[in-house]
Design an enzyme around this catalytic site. Structure first.
Site, short mmCIF file in Angstrom:
data_model
loop_
_atom_site.label_atom_id
_atom_site.label_comp_id
_atom_site.label_asym_id
_atom_site.label_seq_id
_atom_site.Cartn_x
_atom_site.Cartn_y
_atom_site.Cartn_z
N CYS A 80 0.61 -13.74 1.07
CA CYS A 80 -0.64 -13.36 0.66
C CYS A 80 -0.59 -11.82 0.46
O CYS A 80 0.19 -11.55 -0.61
CB CYS A 80 -1.67 -13.69 1.86
SG CYS A 80 -3.62 -13.55 1.51
N HIS A 115 -1.29 -19.27 2.10
CA HIS A 115 -1.08 -19.16 3.58
C HIS A 115 -0.37 -20.58 3.84
O HIS A 115 -0.80 -21.40 4.12
CB HIS A 115 -2.11 -18.95 4.48
CG HIS A 115 -2.61 -17.49 4.45
ND1 HIS A 115 -2.04 -16.53 5.33
CD2 HIS A 115 -3.58 -16.90 3.81
CE1 HIS A 115 -2.61 -15.47 5.06
NE2 HIS A 115 -3.59 -15.38 4.16
N GLU A 149 1.32 -21.34 6.54
CA GLU A 149 1.32 -21.53 7.91
C GLU A 149 -0.02 -22.34 8.25
O GLU A 149 -0.26 -22.65 9.26
CB GLU A 149 1.56 -20.42 8.55
CG GLU A 149 0.40 -19.26 8.86
CD GLU A 149 0.40 -18.65 7.52
OE1 GLU A 149 -0.72 -17.96 7.52
OE2 GLU A 149 1.28 -18.66 6.48
#
Length: 196
Positions: A77, A178, A180
């Site tokens: 990001c 993202h 994750e």
């Protein structure tokens, strides 16, 4: 393997650590330049403003460590945006300067900002980072600034305009989304990065 998540003072550090742990790897969160410089893989996450993260990296003497790092590093990001040499955010911020590009505000043609939610990435070329990931897979985004498409762009995403969603220059990799927070497909991308 010594895996470091650079402590940029942002909120998603633990979720990255947990995602890496699920893949069978241990990582440490640190802003110690001496530990970062000796690591085998670096994650550079970022949430918030470019100026705040650059101030922190500067105070901790990490900017040159990142620039001179020879192993693979993944910016996530804002972390990806910091690889460019300038951001339009906050009236202009000088960033790390790996990639000759400015980060610009997302001109989304009346779509709401920030760009939040799931969106597709479209591969511009084949790459080991995309192993076992189908083209046009969806990842989770949260951002208002973009890296324009350039010669280091590996994938693009459209939200009002097309922008770089994955970049690579030498050992520097960046993802605008993202991983994750992107479920199993995000885990696959993290696995690919860790195994490269």
């Amino acid at each position: 393997m010594d895996i470091v998540i650079v402590d940029t003072g942002c909120a998603n550090l633990t979720s990255i650590k947990v995602a890496i742990k699920k893949l069978g790897y241990n990582s440490i969160i640190t802003s110690e330049a001496s530990i970062i410089s000796k690591s085998k893989k670096i994650f550079l996450p970022g949430v918030g403003t470019a100026s705040a993260v650059m101030d922190l990296l500067s105070k901790k003497n990490i900017i040159d460590v990142i620039k001179e790092f020879k192993e693979k590093i993944l910016g996530i990001c804002l972390g990806m945006q910091l690889f460019c040499d300038f951001s339009e955010e906050c009236n202009g911020v000088k960033t790390i300067g790996i990639i000759k590009s400015s980060v610009s505000r997302l001109k989304s043609n009346n779509l709401p900002l920030p760009h939040i939610g799931w969106n597709q990435i479209t591969f511009q070329k084949e790459h080991p980072l995309f192993k076992n990931i189908p083209n046009n897979s969806r990842f989770y985004f949260v951002h208002s600034y973009i890296v324009p498409i350039n010669k280091y762009t590996l994938s693009t995403t459209s939200y009002g305009v097309n922008f770089s969603s994955v970049i690579q220059k030498n050992n520097f990799f960046g993802v605008q989304f993202h991983p994750e927070k992107s479920g199993s497909i995000g885990c696959q991308l993290l696995k690919n990065f860790l195994e490269m």
